[in-house]
Design a protein around this motif. Structure first.
Motif, mmCIF file in Angstrom:
data_model
loop_
_atom_site.group_PDB
_atom_site.id
_atom_site.type_symbol
_atom_site.label_atom_id
_atom_site.label_comp_id
_atom_site.label_asym_id
_atom_site.label_seq_id
_atom_site.Cartn_x
_atom_site.Cartn_y
_atom_site.Cartn_z
ATOM 1 N N SER A 70 3.582 -4.977 28.940
ATOM 2 C CA SER A 70 3.368 -3.568 28.570
ATOM 3 C C SER A 70 4.266 -3.155 27.403
ATOM 4 O O SER A 70 4.042 -2.112 26.792
ATOM 5 C CB SER A 70 3.613 -2.653 29.774
ATOM 6 O OG SER A 70 4.990 -2.554 30.064
ATOM 7 N N CYS A 71 5.273 -3.960 27.098
ATOM 8 C CA CYS A 71 6.206 -3.652 26.006
ATOM 9 C C CYS A 71 5.877 -4.409 24.714
ATOM 10 O O CYS A 71 6.659 -4.338 23.757
ATOM 11 C CB CYS A 71 7.630 -3.988 26.434
ATOM 12 S SG CYS A 71 8.290 -2.895 27.693
ATOM 13 N N ILE A 72 4.762 -5.132 24.671
ATOM 14 C CA ILE A 72 4.417 -5.874 23.452
ATOM 15 C C ILE A 72 4.301 -4.890 22.285
ATOM 16 O O ILE A 72 3.640 -3.863 22.385
ATOM 17 C CB ILE A 72 3.120 -6.686 23.645
ATOM 18 C CG1 ILE A 72 3.386 -7.844 24.613
ATOM 19 C CG2 ILE A 72 2.602 -7.225 22.307
ATOM 20 C CD1 ILE A 72 2.168 -8.676 24.955
ATOM 21 N N GLY A 73 5.000 -5.223 21.189
ATOM 22 C CA GLY A 73 5.026 -4.364 20.006
ATOM 23 C C GLY A 73 6.120 -3.314 20.043
ATOM 24 O O GLY A 73 6.307 -2.591 19.079
ATOM 25 N N LYS A 74 6.855 -3.234 21.154
ATOM 26 C CA LYS A 74 7.918 -2.237 21.293
ATOM 27 C C LYS A 74 9.290 -2.917 21.278
ATOM 28 O O LYS A 74 9.427 -4.087 21.604
ATOM 29 C CB LYS A 74 7.756 -1.464 22.598
ATOM 30 C CG LYS A 74 6.446 -0.696 22.674
ATOM 31 C CD LYS A 74 6.303 -0.014 24.010
ATOM 32 C CE LYS A 74 4.946 0.674 24.107
ATOM 33 N NZ LYS A 74 4.706 1.192 25.452
ATOM 34 N N CYS A 75 10.308 -2.123 20.928
ATOM 35 C CA CYS A 75 11.677 -2.622 20.952
ATOM 36 C C CYS A 75 12.230 -2.551 22.371
ATOM 37 O O CYS A 75 12.004 -1.568 23.079
ATOM 38 C CB CYS A 75 12.561 -1.798 20.024
ATOM 39 S SG CYS A 75 12.164 -2.019 18.296
ATOM 40 N N ILE B 256 17.327 -6.716 26.264
ATOM 41 C CA ILE B 256 17.238 -7.628 27.406
ATOM 42 C C ILE B 256 18.605 -8.232 27.682
ATOM 43 O O ILE B 256 19.256 -8.763 26.787
ATOM 44 C CB ILE B 256 16.217 -8.751 27.142
ATOM 45 C CG1 ILE B 256 14.812 -8.161 27.025
ATOM 46 C CG2 ILE B 256 16.259 -9.807 28.233
ATOM 47 C CD1 ILE B 256 13.724 -9.170 26.736
ATOM 48 N N LYS B 257 19.024 -8.140 28.925
ATOM 49 C CA LYS B 257 20.261 -8.776 29.385
ATOM 50 C C LYS B 257 19.868 -10.067 30.079
ATOM 51 O O LYS B 257 19.026 -10.071 30.977
ATOM 52 C CB LYS B 257 20.988 -7.840 30.356
ATOM 53 C CG LYS B 257 22.125 -8.479 31.107
ATOM 54 C CD LYS B 257 23.322 -8.670 30.228
ATOM 55 C CE LYS B 257 24.504 -9.051 31.120
ATOM 56 N NZ LYS B 257 25.258 -10.140 30.605
ATOM 57 N N ASP C 202 18.601 -7.694 21.622
ATOM 58 C CA ASP C 202 17.713 -6.577 21.289
ATOM 59 C C ASP C 202 16.652 -7.110 20.337
ATOM 60 O O ASP C 202 16.960 -7.891 19.437
ATOM 61 C CB ASP C 202 18.471 -5.451 20.582
ATOM 62 C CG ASP C 202 19.495 -4.791 21.476
ATOM 63 O OD1 ASP C 202 19.250 -4.699 22.683
ATOM 64 O OD2 ASP C 202 20.542 -4.364 20.950
ATOM 65 N N GLY C 203 15.417 -6.672 20.527
ATOM 66 C CA GLY C 203 14.358 -7.102 19.631
ATOM 67 C C GLY C 203 13.023 -6.499 20.011
ATOM 68 O O GLY C 203 12.916 -5.714 20.955
ATOM 69 N N THR C 204 12.005 -6.890 19.263
ATOM 70 C CA THR C 204 10.638 -6.437 19.505
ATOM 71 C C THR C 204 9.892 -7.522 20.267
ATOM 72 O O THR C 204 9.933 -8.694 19.866
ATOM 73 C CB THR C 204 9.920 -6.161 18.169
ATOM 74 O OG1 THR C 204 10.674 -5.174 17.452
ATOM 75 C CG2 THR C 204 8.511 -5.650 18.395
ATOM 76 N N VAL C 205 9.211 -7.133 21.341
ATOM 77 C CA VAL C 205 8.443 -8.096 22.125
ATOM 78 C C VAL C 205 7.204 -8.478 21.327
ATOM 79 O O VAL C 205 6.392 -7.628 20.976
ATOM 80 C CB VAL C 205 8.047 -7.518 23.502
ATOM 81 C CG1 VAL C 205 7.206 -8.521 24.282
ATOM 82 C CG2 VAL C 205 9.275 -7.105 24.293
ATOM 83 N N PRO D 232 13.564 -0.708 27.850
ATOM 84 C CA PRO D 232 12.761 -0.314 26.692
ATOM 85 C C PRO D 232 13.532 0.707 25.848
ATOM 86 O O PRO D 232 14.264 1.528 26.372
ATOM 87 C CB PRO D 232 11.517 0.320 27.301
ATOM 88 C CG PRO D 232 11.470 -0.194 28.705
ATOM 89 C CD PRO D 232 12.904 -0.382 29.111
ATOM 90 N N LYS D 233 13.366 0.645 24.544
ATOM 91 C CA LYS D 233 14.062 1.584 23.637
ATOM 92 C C LYS D 233 13.111 2.619 23.111
ATOM 93 O O LYS D 233 11.945 2.443 23.015
ATOM 94 C CB LYS D 233 14.694 0.822 22.494
ATOM 95 C CG LYS D 233 15.852 -0.023 22.955
ATOM 96 C CD LYS D 233 16.541 -0.597 21.755
ATOM 97 C CE LYS D 233 17.869 -1.199 22.177
ATOM 98 N NZ LYS D 233 18.679 -1.572 21.077
#
Length: 85
Positions: free
Chosen positions: A36-41, A44-45, A52-55, A84-85
């Motif tokens: 559901s986070c594909i394309g979003k920043c 992740i721990k 930190d990055g974009t999925v 999610p950011k």
């Protein structure tokens, strides 16, 4: 000692070469959240650190993150939390 008293590990053997069968647990809820986070920043721990990055993509065993111009493949079983950011 019975097999039930031993710590968890795969007890089956691969019939082709009589080697232990490796089993990777799949966490469908984490995979669903990451898809559901594909394309979003996201942040992740993992058990090894923080990223930190974009999925970019998500499979049943790993997620692909883009951070700046670098691509990271993170194993799902190593993820502690996702923000999610």
């Amino acid at each position: 000692m019975s097999n039930y008293a031993m710590p968890f590990k795969a007890q089956q053997l691969n019939a082709m070469n009589n080697q232990p069968l490796v089993v990777y647990p799949v966490d469908p809820y984490v995979v669903e959240v990451l898809k559901s986070c594909i394309g979003k920043c996201v942040s992740i721990k993992t058990t090894d650190g923080h990223i930190d990055g974009t999925v970019v993509d998500c499979k049943s065993d790993h997620v692909v993150l883009r951070c700046c111009n670098d691509i990271y493949f993170v194993r799902i079983s190593e993820i502690v939390w996702i923000k999610p950011k």
